[in-house]
Design a protein around this motif. Sequence first.
Motif, short mmCIF file in Angstrom:
data_model
loop_
_atom_site.label_atom_id
_atom_site.label_comp_id
_atom_site.label_asym_id
_atom_site.label_seq_id
_atom_site.Cartn_x
_atom_site.Cartn_y
_atom_site.Cartn_z
N PHE A 433 -5.86 8.84 4.92
CA PHE A 433 -5.38 7.69 5.65
C PHE A 433 -5.69 7.58 6.92
O PHE A 433 -5.87 6.36 7.64
CB PHE A 433 -3.79 7.38 5.33
CG PHE A 433 -3.46 6.19 5.46
CD1 PHE A 433 -3.41 5.01 4.52
CD2 PHE A 433 -2.75 5.68 6.75
CE1 PHE A 433 -2.90 3.80 4.87
CE2 PHE A 433 -2.39 4.31 6.71
CZ PHE A 433 -2.57 3.48 6.02
N GLY A 437 -7.18 3.97 6.75
CA GLY A 437 -5.78 3.27 7.03
C GLY A 437 -6.05 1.71 7.91
O GLY A 437 -5.51 1.46 8.59
N GLY A 479 -0.04 0.03 6.15
CA GLY A 479 -0.58 0.25 4.79
C GLY A 479 -1.47 -0.65 4.56
O GLY A 479 -1.85 -1.78 5.33
N GLU A 815 3.85 3.59 -0.57
CA GLU A 815 5.03 3.85 0.09
C GLU A 815 6.14 4.28 -0.68
O GLU A 815 7.14 5.25 -0.59
CB GLU A 815 5.52 2.48 0.70
CG GLU A 815 6.85 2.45 1.23
CD GLU A 815 7.20 3.09 2.33
OE1 GLU A 815 6.93 4.19 2.41
OE2 GLU A 815 8.10 2.51 3.11
N SER A 825 3.61 -1.15 -2.45
CA SER A 825 2.58 -0.87 -1.43
C SER A 825 1.62 0.35 -1.38
O SER A 825 1.93 1.30 -0.85
CB SER A 825 3.60 -0.87 -0.13
OG SER A 825 2.67 -0.84 1.08
N TYR A 828 -0.63 3.89 1.94
CA TYR A 828 0.39 3.49 2.99
C TYR A 828 0.57 4.57 4.16
O TYR A 828 0.26 6.02 3.44
CB TYR A 828 1.91 3.62 2.21
CG TYR A 828 3.05 3.02 3.04
CD1 TYR A 828 3.08 1.55 3.35
CD2 TYR A 828 3.85 3.77 3.65
CE1 TYR A 828 4.04 1.12 4.15
CE2 TYR A 828 5.07 3.34 4.34
CZ TYR A 828 5.01 1.96 4.51
OH TYR A 828 5.97 1.05 5.45
#
Length: 860
Positions: A433, A437, A479, A815, A825, A828
């Motif tokens: 991420f 991200g 996210g 999430e 979500s 994340y």
Amino acid sequence: MTTMDSSENNSTAELMSRYVSSEPGYGVPKDGWRICLAHEFKEKRKPFQAKDVSFSNLVDHIGLGVRYLKWWYNKTRVEKKAPFIDMFGALPLRQIYGAPLGGIGGGTITRGWRGEFCRWQLNPGMYHYKTVIADQFTVCLRQGGRTVYQQVLSVERPPTLQGWNWGYCGEYAFYHALYPRAWTVYHLPGQNVTLTCRQVSPIIPHDYQDSSLPVAVFVWDVENRNDYPLDVSIMLTLVNGSGHKDDKSGGHWNEPFHLEKEGESVSGVLLHHCTAVNPYTLCMAVREQSDREISHQTAFIPKGTCAALWNDLITDGRLDSPTGSSPPTQMGEKVAAALAAGCPVPAQGHNTLEFSLAWDMPIITFGSRERRHARRYTRFFGAKADAAPSLSLYALTHYQRWETSIEEWQRPILQDSSLPSWYKSALFNELYFVADGGTVWNELPPDSDVSGGVRSEDGGLPAQPAVIKEYGRFAYLEGQEYRMYNTYDVHFYASFALIMLWPKLALSLQYDIAGCVVSCDPTERLHLMSGTYSPVKTKNVVPHDIGDPDDEPWQRVNAYLIHDTADWKDLNLKFVLHVYRDYHLTQDKQYLQDMWPICQAVMESEMKFDTDGDGLIENSGYADQTYDGWIVTGPSAYCGGLWLASVCAMCKMARLVDNEPVFHRFKDILDRGSAAFDKLLWNGQYYNYDSSGRELSNSVMSDQCAGHWFLRASGLGYGEFQAFPKEKICSALKSVFDLNVMSFAGGQMGAVNGMRPEGVPDRSSVQSDEVWIGVVYGLAATMIHEGMLEEGLRTAEGCYRTVWERLGMAFQTPEAYCEKGIYRSLAYMRPLSIWAMQLALDSSPLRKPASPSSSQTSTS
């Protein structure tokens, strides 16, 4: 073409076993996430939707729903923009993703574990999820001058491009990810040939140059176990675009290129994607060597049977290699290109082919198109949009050095036999991420001022802090579905990855947040939860986020407009805790000096929440912290604990900057606040959720020790400024482990956010009965700090097994999920908190051997 020989149909387990090796750079490592290409995940979950809310919660949120619907309609239908959170367009679960390609901040392309190019983030922070079926690798085997086998290395059987040989049997291959590298091992049935494709991206801790490059390398190792030699070609086909509608906008064109520099040379094809906004060039290239034959097809139309390209390769293992550029595409037309590399492979021997993929989008604009930003890599490769060939050559001549650095970084953890294999996989693979991200890493514009020209009474920040000038501006999304940059309440958890691996980026981000603190935006706007108007940004309050990539980040902060976050209780406190933890880990005295007045300002702003003057802040009776759907009233375990921890940090920092009056002030608050916290919240076993006396106020919150966690991570656990007695922290953690972990889902899914003391989840809100993976990793780190190593690993393992092995959410860790049915979500920020576990392990005096149940991670 040779068909499958059933006598060679070895089991996938045998194939995997054969290609596990400790040899650096060639064999597949033992640890990581592994899956057979024929695997199908049994559980198919749905994203969270309004219908999943209980009736009582739905009634409580009718006003929010009506206001959100009006706002959503105006945003999508009138402004023609994407909502920062689209409650009507949650991403469906696609169990296909693999390790993303590319460094940090230059955009990413995700290649799925079955080999498809399927997730694209080239425009900053904006994703689309389209599998471009023509983007493929194909292998051609020739013996004695004739082609004996040609196969697209894809299990798909698409309705287009039917002149190609699709439908590779996934039982003969497996994928293995240990980010930032991944391996796909293909056994070619009936051929006694195995291909190992190693994917390498330049994600290198403490490297602030190569880690920014928008490139990846594919190293193809060809093993020939026959008693005769073969000629082997690998062909990469690539569409000019990413599957987006602008692929048909017209004006795109391709051209072959050759580049020589310092005795090295590469050849390939440039695919110029000429959109009005954020144009870019895709580049596929091959490193030239004496026994390699490189050929290309500059342009082909990726529709119909596309048999001409297939037959071109099958005739002699090479492509026609026309010279000159292709004409610009017409409106509605797509264009693609192909690049092939061939080499001889001796009997019972192997050889290697090296491809690179680069994308050059040096200057970007966000959704508002107000400002132009230069990406970080332009400092090293220029901003003239002509860097793709140089990027490719650099990647192909430096990837071995990258791999050496990656192996040196990962080796101590991978060779630590006391750590279970699942943890090693989680630690490195969750790091995806940082790059994927929606991350941007830009050069600081010359006219920038991080605080908009505002200076605090104590002088404030320099207009251009040295760390930002030298290392650039960094931002990543909350996210991929929650599209806000540097969401601070969540960054609190995720920040461990940055401060441990790229500390200069962590500090750069902090300076930007500090600049936002002292500035304000008095523009009144409607907040969707309350239905009231209040300013976008209040002075001396930490922002929720620094903006939406579909607008203008850094210029317009607080894209989040559900709540007025000026009244949130955790944001200011998390800033203070960040500052001291970052100083503790970096020993950067200039940083501490610059941040000290900002810390004083935000703590002064926070004081108003201590309404009764007992040294402990109170929550407001609505969701006023990172659990923005879970109401909390009066002093609470979560915010009260963060408050006391931040007061401890202020005491420590006051001593470091030699400010005795401030020290004594906060020491008095700490003494009084600790007594009040204990009196109002401690129930003999754990800290109650809040002190309201409501029916559910004594729920067991998994995150109740978050403040203490940061103190331990900062070396302040039980020293001079103690806020929480050790025996009570250990008792609280034991209660969480017994109830939130072991009494939830058979102890196999991590820790549920809220649990009733009688052993059933707290279902009072949409968040109390969720598992938040990033919170669980932070909880596990806290347990490890307190010597509960076995409990901490067991707690975190439940999340990893659920997300990566059971639910098929690899490289899109969400999430939240509930025990059954839903998730929320995808992809994340918060799960980067797993790096807090590593920090705790590094400082733990107790390291027990891995349990026998912690076997090699696999999904097959």
